[in-house]
Design an enzyme around this catalytic site. Sequence first.
Site, mmCIF file in Angstrom:
data_model
loop_
_atom_site.group_PDB
_atom_site.id
_atom_site.type_symbol
_atom_site.label_atom_id
_atom_site.label_comp_id
_atom_site.label_asym_id
_atom_site.label_seq_id
_atom_site.Cartn_x
_atom_site.Cartn_y
_atom_site.Cartn_z
ATOM 1 C CB SER A 129 0.540 12.248 5.348
ATOM 2 O OG SER A 129 -0.528 12.696 4.636
ATOM 3 C CE1 TYR A 154 -0.986 8.000 3.519
ATOM 4 C CE2 TYR A 154 -1.647 9.766 4.150
ATOM 5 C CZ TYR A 154 -0.807 8.861 3.295
ATOM 6 O OH TYR A 154 0.341 9.423 2.957
#
Length: 333
Positions: A129, A154
Amino acid sequence: MTTLITGAAGFIGMHVAAALLDRGERVVGMDNFTPYYSLDLKRARVARLKAHRSEAFLFLDLDFGDADALARALATTTIDRIVHLGAQPGVRYSLENPAAYIHSNVSGHVNILELARDRAVSHLVYASSSSVYGLRSDTPFRVSDRADTPISLYAATKRADELMSETYAHLFRIPQTGLRFFTVYGPWGRPDMAVWKFTEAVLQGHPIDVYNHGDMLRDFTFIDDIVNGVVLALDHPPQDDGREKPGGFTTPHRLYNIGNNRPEQLTDLIKAIEEACERKAEINPLPMQDGDVYQTFADIDDISRDLGFAPTTPLGIGIPAFVNWYRGEWAKR
Protein backbone atom coordinates in the site's frame (compact mmCIF):
# COMPACT_ATOMS: atom_id res chain seq x y z
CA MET A 1 -1.57 -22.56 -15.34
CA THR A 2 -3.39 -22.33 -12.01
CA THR A 3 -3.25 -19.15 -9.95
CA LEU A 4 -4.45 -18.85 -6.36
CA ILE A 5 -6.01 -15.44 -5.70
CA THR A 6 -6.68 -14.51 -2.09
CA GLY A 7 -9.30 -11.83 -1.57
CA ALA A 8 -11.12 -13.02 -4.70
CA ALA A 9 -14.41 -11.64 -3.37
CA GLY A 10 -12.72 -8.27 -3.03
CA PHE A 11 -12.62 -5.39 -5.47
CA ILE A 12 -9.19 -5.88 -7.07
CA GLY A 13 -9.25 -9.64 -6.58
CA MET A 14 -12.45 -10.09 -8.58
CA HIS A 15 -11.12 -8.07 -11.50
CA VAL A 16 -7.75 -9.83 -11.56
CA ALA A 17 -9.48 -13.22 -11.45
CA ALA A 18 -11.71 -12.23 -14.37
CA ALA A 19 -8.68 -11.10 -16.39
CA LEU A 20 -6.88 -14.42 -15.86
CA LEU A 21 -10.03 -16.41 -16.64
CA ASP A 22 -10.39 -14.40 -19.85
CA ARG A 23 -6.92 -15.62 -20.84
CA GLY A 24 -8.01 -19.23 -20.45
CA GLU A 25 -6.25 -19.83 -17.15
CA ARG A 26 -7.55 -21.66 -14.10
CA VAL A 27 -8.17 -19.65 -10.94
CA VAL A 28 -8.61 -20.80 -7.36
CA GLY A 29 -10.25 -17.94 -5.50
CA MET A 30 -10.25 -17.58 -1.72
CA ASP A 31 -12.09 -15.26 0.66
CA ASN A 32 -13.66 -15.49 4.10
CA PHE A 33 -16.35 -12.79 3.74
CA THR A 34 -15.45 -10.61 6.70
CA PRO A 35 -18.25 -8.09 7.38
CA TYR A 36 -16.03 -5.00 7.04
CA TYR A 37 -18.37 -3.94 4.23
CA SER A 38 -21.38 -5.35 2.35
CA LEU A 39 -21.38 -9.15 2.16
CA ASP A 40 -23.98 -8.90 -0.60
CA LEU A 41 -21.43 -7.05 -2.71
CA LYS A 42 -18.75 -9.66 -2.05
CA ARG A 43 -21.09 -12.51 -2.88
CA ALA A 44 -22.20 -10.74 -6.06
CA ARG A 45 -18.58 -10.48 -7.18
CA VAL A 46 -18.04 -14.21 -6.65
CA ALA A 47 -21.29 -15.03 -8.45
CA ARG A 48 -20.08 -12.95 -11.37
CA LEU A 49 -16.84 -14.95 -11.55
CA LYS A 50 -18.66 -18.27 -11.33
CA ALA A 51 -20.98 -17.24 -14.15
CA HIS A 52 -18.02 -16.01 -16.19
CA ARG A 53 -16.16 -19.33 -16.55
CA SER A 54 -17.43 -21.78 -13.96
CA GLU A 55 -15.41 -24.69 -15.31
CA ALA A 56 -12.13 -22.86 -14.67
CA PHE A 57 -12.96 -21.14 -11.37
CA LEU A 58 -12.88 -22.82 -7.97
CA PHE A 59 -13.90 -20.74 -4.97
CA LEU A 60 -13.00 -21.51 -1.35
CA ASP A 61 -14.74 -19.79 1.56
CA LEU A 62 -11.70 -19.79 3.81
CA ASP A 63 -9.73 -17.66 6.26
CA PHE A 64 -6.09 -17.75 5.15
CA GLY A 65 -5.18 -16.46 8.60
CA ASP A 66 -5.91 -20.01 9.81
CA ALA A 67 -2.82 -21.98 8.76
CA ASP A 68 -4.32 -25.43 9.40
CA ALA A 69 -7.52 -24.67 7.49
CA LEU A 70 -5.47 -23.28 4.60
CA ALA A 71 -3.34 -26.40 4.37
CA ARG A 72 -6.36 -28.74 4.52
CA ALA A 73 -8.34 -26.84 1.89
CA LEU A 74 -5.50 -26.83 -0.63
CA ALA A 75 -4.04 -30.27 0.12
CA THR A 76 -5.11 -31.76 -3.22
CA THR A 77 -5.03 -28.57 -5.31
CA THR A 78 -2.18 -27.75 -7.66
CA ILE A 79 -1.00 -24.12 -7.47
CA ASP A 80 1.51 -22.62 -9.88
CA ARG A 81 1.36 -18.96 -8.82
CA ILE A 82 -0.21 -16.85 -6.09
CA VAL A 83 -1.73 -13.37 -6.21
CA HIS A 84 -2.16 -12.44 -2.57
CA LEU A 85 -4.66 -9.58 -2.41
CA GLY A 86 -6.61 -10.64 0.66
CA ALA A 87 -6.13 -8.38 3.70
CA GLN A 88 -7.97 -6.35 6.28
CA PRO A 89 -8.15 -2.93 4.59
CA GLY A 90 -8.85 0.53 5.93
CA VAL A 91 -6.79 3.09 7.78
CA ARG A 92 -9.48 4.35 10.15
CA TYR A 93 -10.82 0.91 11.06
CA SER A 94 -7.34 -0.12 12.22
CA LEU A 95 -7.78 2.32 15.10
CA GLU A 96 -10.87 0.41 16.25
CA ASN A 97 -10.00 -3.25 15.63
CA PRO A 98 -6.21 -3.76 15.57
CA ALA A 99 -6.46 -7.53 16.16
CA ALA A 100 -8.11 -8.01 12.76
CA TYR A 101 -5.07 -6.48 11.07
CA ILE A 102 -2.57 -8.65 12.90
CA HIS A 103 -4.58 -11.78 12.09
CA SER A 104 -5.10 -11.14 8.37
CA ASN A 105 -2.22 -8.89 7.37
CA VAL A 106 0.60 -10.32 9.47
CA SER A 107 -0.24 -13.92 10.41
CA GLY A 108 -2.11 -14.35 7.14
CA HIS A 109 0.83 -13.08 5.09
CA VAL A 110 3.18 -15.53 6.82
CA ASN A 111 0.76 -18.35 6.05
CA ILE A 112 0.78 -17.44 2.37
CA LEU A 113 4.58 -17.25 2.39
CA GLU A 114 4.70 -20.72 3.91
CA LEU A 115 2.28 -21.99 1.29
CA ALA A 116 4.44 -20.51 -1.46
CA ARG A 117 7.50 -22.13 0.09
CA ASP A 118 5.82 -25.54 0.44
CA ARG A 119 4.49 -25.53 -3.13
CA ALA A 120 7.60 -23.95 -4.69
CA VAL A 121 5.40 -21.56 -6.67
CA SER A 122 6.93 -19.78 -9.63
CA HIS A 123 5.85 -16.33 -8.40
CA LEU A 124 4.04 -14.68 -5.49
CA VAL A 125 2.57 -11.25 -6.19
CA TYR A 126 1.19 -9.52 -3.11
CA ALA A 127 -0.59 -6.29 -2.25
CA SER A 128 1.18 -3.61 -0.30
CA SER A 129 0.00 0.00 0.00
CA SER A 130 0.98 3.61 -0.53
CA SER A 131 0.24 4.00 3.20
CA VAL A 132 3.72 2.63 3.98
CA TYR A 133 5.22 6.01 3.05
CA GLY A 134 3.60 7.75 6.03
CA LEU A 135 3.71 11.54 6.25
CA ARG A 136 5.96 12.93 3.55
CA SER A 137 6.53 16.45 2.29
CA ASP A 138 8.62 15.40 -0.71
CA THR A 139 6.85 13.91 -3.70
CA PRO A 140 6.45 11.80 -5.72
CA PHE A 141 6.81 8.74 -3.48
CA ARG A 142 9.67 6.55 -4.69
CA VAL A 143 10.21 2.90 -3.82
CA SER A 144 13.75 3.82 -2.80
CA ASP A 145 12.40 6.25 -0.16
CA ARG A 146 12.50 5.18 3.48
CA ALA A 147 9.26 3.67 4.69
CA ASP A 148 9.87 3.24 8.40
CA THR A 149 7.50 5.84 9.86
CA PRO A 150 3.94 4.50 9.32
CA ILE A 151 1.18 6.53 10.95
CA SER A 152 -1.46 3.78 11.10
CA LEU A 153 -1.46 0.15 12.13
CA TYR A 154 -2.72 -0.75 8.66
CA ALA A 155 0.38 0.85 7.12
CA ALA A 156 2.65 -0.84 9.66
CA THR A 157 1.24 -4.28 8.79
CA LYS A 158 1.78 -3.67 5.08
CA ARG A 159 5.39 -2.63 5.63
CA ALA A 160 5.85 -5.71 7.81
CA ASP A 161 4.58 -7.83 4.90
CA GLU A 162 7.23 -6.35 2.64
CA LEU A 163 10.00 -7.10 5.12
CA MET A 164 8.81 -10.66 5.70
CA SER A 165 8.65 -11.22 1.94
CA GLU A 166 12.20 -9.95 1.58
CA THR A 167 13.32 -12.42 4.23
CA TYR A 168 11.55 -15.37 2.59
CA ALA A 169 12.94 -14.44 -0.81
CA HIS A 170 16.43 -14.35 0.68
CA LEU A 171 16.16 -17.56 2.67
CA PHE A 172 14.02 -19.72 0.39
CA ARG A 173 14.49 -18.05 -3.05
CA ILE A 174 10.76 -17.50 -3.56
CA PRO A 175 10.24 -15.06 -6.47
CA GLN A 176 8.02 -12.25 -5.18
CA THR A 177 6.66 -8.88 -6.28
CA GLY A 178 5.05 -6.45 -3.86
CA LEU A 179 2.76 -3.79 -5.31
CA ARG A 180 2.14 -0.55 -3.43
CA PHE A 181 -1.37 0.38 -4.56
CA PHE A 182 -2.51 4.01 -4.75
CA THR A 183 -6.26 4.68 -4.16
CA VAL A 184 -7.98 2.29 -6.57
CA TYR A 185 -11.52 2.97 -7.81
CA GLY A 186 -13.93 1.75 -10.46
CA PRO A 187 -16.94 -0.54 -11.06
CA TRP A 188 -17.46 -3.15 -8.33
CA GLY A 189 -15.39 -0.98 -5.98
CA ARG A 190 -15.40 -0.71 -2.20
CA PRO A 191 -18.26 1.10 -0.40
CA ASP A 192 -15.85 2.48 2.23
CA MET A 193 -13.82 4.40 -0.37
CA ALA A 194 -14.44 8.04 -1.26
CA VAL A 195 -15.60 7.50 -4.85
CA TRP A 196 -18.39 5.12 -3.78
CA LYS A 197 -19.40 7.08 -0.68
CA PHE A 198 -19.52 10.41 -2.51
CA THR A 199 -21.43 9.01 -5.49
CA GLU A 200 -24.00 7.30 -3.30
CA ALA A 201 -24.52 10.42 -1.18
CA VAL A 202 -24.85 12.76 -4.16
CA LEU A 203 -27.39 10.52 -5.90
CA GLN A 204 -29.41 10.16 -2.69
CA GLY A 205 -29.21 13.85 -1.79
CA HIS A 206 -27.21 13.29 1.39
CA PRO A 207 -24.27 15.41 2.60
CA ILE A 208 -20.75 14.06 2.14
CA ASP A 209 -18.03 14.20 4.79
CA VAL A 210 -14.99 15.93 3.29
CA TYR A 211 -11.87 15.67 5.43
CA ASN A 212 -9.32 18.46 5.77
CA HIS A 213 -11.98 20.66 4.15
CA GLY A 214 -11.20 19.08 0.78
CA ASP A 215 -7.54 20.04 0.80
CA MET A 216 -6.15 16.57 0.11
CA LEU A 217 -4.42 15.04 -2.89
CA ARG A 218 -4.82 11.42 -3.98
CA ASP A 219 -3.30 9.44 -6.82
CA PHE A 220 -6.65 7.95 -7.94
CA THR A 221 -6.05 4.87 -10.10
CA PHE A 222 -8.73 3.23 -12.24
CA ILE A 223 -9.25 -0.50 -11.78
CA ASP A 224 -8.48 -1.44 -15.41
CA ASP A 225 -5.04 0.16 -15.09
CA ILE A 226 -4.42 -1.64 -11.80
CA VAL A 227 -5.40 -5.03 -13.26
CA ASN A 228 -3.08 -4.45 -16.18
CA GLY A 229 -0.23 -3.75 -13.78
CA VAL A 230 -0.95 -6.79 -11.59
CA VAL A 231 -1.03 -9.13 -14.60
CA LEU A 232 2.14 -7.61 -16.04
CA ALA A 233 3.87 -8.20 -12.72
CA LEU A 234 2.53 -11.74 -12.45
CA ASP A 235 3.82 -12.63 -15.91
CA HIS A 236 7.32 -11.31 -15.19
CA PRO A 237 8.70 -12.82 -11.96
CA PRO A 238 11.98 -11.34 -10.72
CA GLN A 239 15.01 -13.37 -11.63
CA ASP A 240 17.39 -14.71 -9.02
CA ASP A 241 20.41 -13.36 -10.88
CA GLY A 242 22.82 -13.03 -7.96
CA ARG A 243 23.04 -9.25 -7.99
CA GLU A 244 23.40 -7.66 -4.58
CA LYS A 245 20.83 -5.27 -3.23
CA PRO A 246 21.44 -2.59 -0.60
CA GLY A 247 22.22 -4.24 2.73
CA GLY A 248 23.95 -7.22 1.18
CA PHE A 249 20.84 -9.28 0.40
CA THR A 250 20.56 -11.13 -2.88
CA THR A 251 16.88 -11.82 -3.41
CA PRO A 252 14.32 -12.46 -6.17
CA HIS A 253 12.05 -9.83 -4.63
CA ARG A 254 11.03 -6.43 -5.93
CA LEU A 255 8.69 -3.64 -4.91
CA TYR A 256 6.77 -1.36 -7.25
CA ASN A 257 4.46 1.61 -6.91
CA ILE A 258 1.32 1.08 -8.97
CA GLY A 259 -0.67 4.27 -9.36
CA ASN A 260 -1.85 6.85 -11.85
CA ASN A 261 1.17 9.12 -11.36
CA ARG A 262 -1.21 12.09 -11.30
CA PRO A 263 -2.50 13.23 -7.89
CA GLU A 264 -5.87 14.97 -7.91
CA GLN A 265 -7.40 17.38 -5.42
CA LEU A 266 -10.30 15.89 -3.49
CA THR A 267 -12.37 18.88 -4.63
CA ASP A 268 -11.71 17.93 -8.27
CA LEU A 269 -12.90 14.39 -7.57
CA ILE A 270 -16.11 15.81 -6.13
CA LYS A 271 -16.61 17.99 -9.23
CA ALA A 272 -16.15 14.97 -11.50
CA ILE A 273 -18.75 13.03 -9.49
CA GLU A 274 -21.17 15.98 -9.60
CA GLU A 275 -20.82 16.16 -13.38
CA ALA A 276 -21.31 12.41 -13.84
CA CYS A 277 -24.32 12.38 -11.49
CA GLU A 278 -25.68 15.69 -12.85
CA ARG A 279 -26.28 16.83 -9.28
CA LYS A 280 -24.53 19.11 -6.80
CA ALA A 281 -22.93 17.72 -3.68
CA GLU A 282 -23.79 18.96 -0.20
CA ILE A 283 -20.45 19.32 1.61
CA ASN A 284 -19.86 18.63 5.30
CA PRO A 285 -16.31 19.93 5.88
CA LEU A 286 -14.31 18.11 8.58
CA PRO A 287 -10.73 18.25 9.91
CA MET A 288 -8.05 15.73 8.93
CA GLN A 289 -8.62 12.30 10.47
CA ASP A 290 -6.10 10.39 12.54
CA GLY A 291 -4.04 8.05 10.37
CA ASP A 292 -4.75 9.91 7.13
CA VAL A 293 -2.05 11.51 4.98
CA TYR A 294 -2.34 14.78 3.10
CA GLN A 295 -1.03 13.56 -0.25
CA THR A 296 -0.24 10.41 -2.19
CA PHE A 297 1.72 10.58 -5.43
CA ALA A 298 3.26 7.52 -7.09
CA ASP A 299 6.58 7.55 -8.89
CA ILE A 300 6.00 4.70 -11.37
CA ASP A 301 9.30 4.91 -13.26
CA ASP A 302 10.44 1.48 -12.05
CA ILE A 303 7.33 -0.46 -13.04
CA SER A 304 7.08 1.46 -16.32
CA ARG A 305 10.71 0.70 -17.19
CA ASP A 306 10.66 -2.96 -16.13
CA LEU A 307 7.15 -4.03 -17.14
CA GLY A 308 5.84 -1.38 -19.52
CA PHE A 309 3.10 -0.29 -17.12
CA ALA A 310 1.36 2.86 -18.38
CA PRO A 311 -1.96 3.97 -16.81
CA THR A 312 -4.30 5.54 -19.33
CA THR A 313 -7.52 6.41 -17.47
CA PRO A 314 -8.05 9.97 -16.16
CA LEU A 315 -10.80 10.92 -13.69
CA GLY A 316 -12.87 12.31 -16.57
CA ILE A 317 -13.26 8.77 -17.93
CA GLY A 318 -12.99 6.65 -14.80
CA ILE A 319 -15.56 8.49 -12.68
CA PRO A 320 -18.38 8.34 -15.28
CA ALA A 321 -17.60 4.63 -15.73
CA PHE A 322 -18.08 4.06 -12.01
CA VAL A 323 -21.22 6.20 -11.78
CA ASN A 324 -22.76 4.45 -14.78
CA TRP A 325 -22.06 1.05 -13.20
CA TYR A 326 -23.46 2.16 -9.86
CA ARG A 327 -26.64 3.57 -11.37
CA GLY A 328 -27.15 0.84 -13.91
CA GLU A 329 -26.33 -2.20 -11.84
CA TRP A 330 -25.75 -1.77 -8.14
CA ALA A 331 -28.35 0.88 -7.20
CA LYS A 332 -31.08 -1.28 -8.72
CA ARG A 333 -30.39 -4.29 -6.49
